[in-house]
Design an enzyme around this catalytic site. Structure first.
Site, short mmCIF file in Angstrom:
data_model
loop_
_atom_site.label_atom_id
_atom_site.label_comp_id
_atom_site.label_asym_id
_atom_site.label_seq_id
_atom_site.Cartn_x
_atom_site.Cartn_y
_atom_site.Cartn_z
N GLY A 129 -2.47 8.15 -3.74
CA GLY A 129 -2.20 9.45 -5.29
C GLY A 129 -1.13 9.97 -3.83
O GLY A 129 -0.58 9.06 -2.89
N ASP A 130 -0.02 10.80 -4.49
CA ASP A 130 1.05 10.89 -3.66
C ASP A 130 1.21 12.65 -4.42
O ASP A 130 0.20 12.92 -5.62
CB ASP A 130 1.69 10.28 -3.57
N GLN A 144 7.12 3.89 4.26
CA GLN A 144 5.42 3.30 4.15
C GLN A 144 6.01 1.64 5.19
O GLN A 144 4.90 1.88 5.65
CB GLN A 144 5.62 3.58 2.63
N LYS A 198 5.19 2.90 8.70
CA LYS A 198 4.34 3.93 8.32
C LYS A 198 2.60 3.27 8.54
O LYS A 198 2.39 3.83 9.46
CB LYS A 198 4.53 5.52 7.32
N LYS A 235 5.56 1.76 -2.92
CA LYS A 235 5.56 2.72 -3.41
C LYS A 235 5.79 3.39 -5.01
O LYS A 235 6.48 1.87 -5.54
CB LYS A 235 6.63 4.01 -3.33
N THR A 280 -5.02 13.79 4.75
CA THR A 280 -3.39 14.04 5.82
C THR A 280 -3.08 14.46 5.89
O THR A 280 -2.64 15.27 7.60
CB THR A 280 -3.01 13.72 4.69
N SER A 318 -7.29 5.52 3.65
CA SER A 318 -7.55 4.58 3.02
C SER A 318 -7.22 2.99 3.01
O SER A 318 -7.98 2.61 2.03
CB SER A 318 -5.40 4.80 1.87
N ASN A 334 -2.45 19.24 -2.09
CA ASN A 334 -3.10 19.12 -0.71
C ASN A 334 -3.15 18.41 0.46
O ASN A 334 -4.16 19.09 1.32
CB ASN A 334 -3.45 17.35 -1.51
N LYS A 388 0.68 -1.04 0.04
CA LYS A 388 -0.15 0.05 0.19
C LYS A 388 0.79 1.30 0.07
O LYS A 388 1.64 1.02 0.38
CB LYS A 388 -1.05 0.20 1.78
N1 GLU Z 1 0.71 9.32 -0.69
C1 GLU Z 1 0.22 9.20 0.50
C2 GLU Z 1 1.72 8.89 1.87
O1 GLU Z 1 2.96 9.07 1.60
C3 GLU Z 1 -0.71 8.28 0.66
C4 GLU Z 1 -0.48 6.53 0.94
C5 GLU Z 1 -1.85 6.27 0.48
O2 GLU Z 1 -2.49 6.25 0.89
O3 GLU Z 1 -1.72 4.71 0.54
O4 GLU Z 1 1.22 7.83 2.69
#
Ligand code: GLU
Length: 444
Positions: free
Chosen positions: A165-166, A111, A114, A126, A209, A376, A240, A90
């Protein structure tokens, strides 16, 4: 040599051309030292650190598309599936000219920890491309997204890998990608998050976020006997994360006086006008000069400079390595109390150390920006049960998740005698769960 040093050396030799990845690994492994030392023999035998710093797989592919002049353009697409020991991969998709494998690997590595901190069952990954959505027509963006997904769809799925998204990837891009996935795979499933509300998106995902960042910041302040009320806040970025961080900070009674984009920054002593900022950035996709032109109280400056503004709280919400050692010195000199990262790794290692050494409460992005990916995961849950929850329901869960993250990282730091070191706390708490799952699943 200690196991941590041995692995750090090996990772550096293997990934010498990927400075951001090395920076992220160094930050994590340095703060894991006490945890590793307590289990050194076992972890070394299991090659746990070698495994956790090596992605499960890295995909790199050609993305050809036709521009509005009929010219064929070629970009490079990436997906790094880093670790799926606690759930399907994810993580977001970054579309920005600076994207390369080292950037995607650093983001994928972050990630993993996190996503673990959210407490939800999601692994880390990612992706992205060096495609620049800036200045492109909607049709060009669609052509790129369709081509990108034509290749990516072979490797993802609702229980396999769920991108989102990112930077550069918002609702528009997710929509085009979802349409192409559905068309090629003939399958309607929650394969992406951050979707539109009419086709499986979750309420509050757009805000998550930024809101999450403020929920954890508020908890941090509260636990130090302070509140957000009346505080001066400096924010970088105007995407965002920044927009909804500014909105929530203002709802909490703080005054946010700055924001920035890739060309310049705004100082608005009367407080940022969020409605105007949204209009300029989300609707018109324009530069901040338009914000300044429409607002009397705002000053526009070329280049970078938000960290020189006196504040109580600083929230870096733009991109990696945007808060440098001199900025850290300026913040400390101006009496800043807290820095909480909205972006991924916006503060350099030396700047982080300076802030911590000078008593600034510092929460790193893998904890403080986890609200986006957590929501998410809530979107994934709603898709699985084919229901959608109300805004209030999602927002309440998000808030609880962020408060829990604060206490988990605070406790983890205390357990290893590093009270107040939220970076170490985040890395330790994130690591513990992933490590335990990896060991339980054997050599894989
Ligand atoms: N891009 C965001 C992050 O850095 C969200 C990633 C997601 O929602 O999967 O965590």
């Amino acid at each position: 040599m200690s196991y941590v040093d041995e692995v750090l050396e090996r990772v550096k030799a293997k990934n010498a051309s990927e400075p951001e990845f090395l920076q992220a690994v160094e930050e994590v492994l340095e703060s894991l030292r006490p945890v590793i030392e307590a289990n050194e023999e076992k972890y070394r035998k299991e090659a746990l650190l070698e495994r956790i710093t090596e992605p499960d797989r890295q995909l790199k592919f050609r993305v050809p598309w036709v521009d509005d002049k009929g010219q064929v353009q070629v970009n490079t697409g990436y997906r790094v599936q880093f670790n799926n020991s606690i759930g399907p991969y994810k993580g977001g998709l970054r579309l920005h000219p600076s994207v390369n494998i080292g950037i995607i690997k650093f983001l994928g590595f972050e990630q993993v920890f996190k996503n673990s901190l959210t407490g939800l069952p999601i692994g880390g990954g990612k992706g992205g491309s060096d495609f620049d959505p800036k200045g492109k027509s909607d049709r060009e963006v669609m052509a790129f997204c369709q081509s990108f997904m034509t290749e990516l769809c072979k490797y993802i799925g609702a229980d396999v890998d769920v991108p989102a998204g990112d930077i550069g990837t918002g609702a528009r891009e997710i929509g085009y990608m979802f349409g192409q996935y559905k068309r090629i795979r003939g399958m309607y499933e929650g394969v992406l998050t951050g979707k539109g509300l009419t086709y499986g998106g979750s309420l509050a995902r757009t805000e998550a976020t930024g809101y999450g960042l403020l929920y954890i910041t508020e908890e941090l302040m509260k636990c130090h006997g302070e509140s957000m009320e009346g505080k001066t806040v400096v924010v970088s970025g105007a995407g965002n994360v920044a927009i909804y961080a500014i909105q929530k900070a203002q709802q909490m009674g703080a005054k946010v006086v700055t924001c920035s984009d890739s060309t310049g920054w705004i100082y608005d002593p009367e407080g940022i006008d969020v409605a105007l900022l949204k209009e300029v950035k989300e609707v018109k996709r324009a530069r901040l000069t338009e914000y300044a032109a429409a607002r009397k109280s705002a000053e526009y400056h070329e280049g970078r400079g938000v960290w020189q503004i006196k504040c109580d709280i600083a929230l870096p919400c733009a991109t990696q390595n945007e808060l440098l050692i001199d900025d850290a010195k300026q913040l400390v000199a101006n009496g800043c109390k807290a820095v909480c990262e909205g972006a991924n790794m916006p503060t350099t290692l030396d700047a982080t150390k300076y802030l911590q050494d000078n008593g600034v409460w510092f929460i790193c992005g893998k904890a403080s920006n986890a609200g986006g990916v957590a929501t998410s995961a809530l979107e994934m849950s709603q898709n699985s049960e084919r229901l959608s929850w109300t805004f209030e329901e999602v927002d309440a869960k998000l808030k609880q998740i962020m408060v829990n993250i604060y206490h988990n990282i605070d406790d983890a730091a205390k357990r290893y005698n590093m009270e107040g070191n939220y970076v170490a706390g985040a890395n330790i708490a994130g690591f513990e769960k992933v490590a335990e799952a990896m060991l339980a699943q054997g050599v894989c």
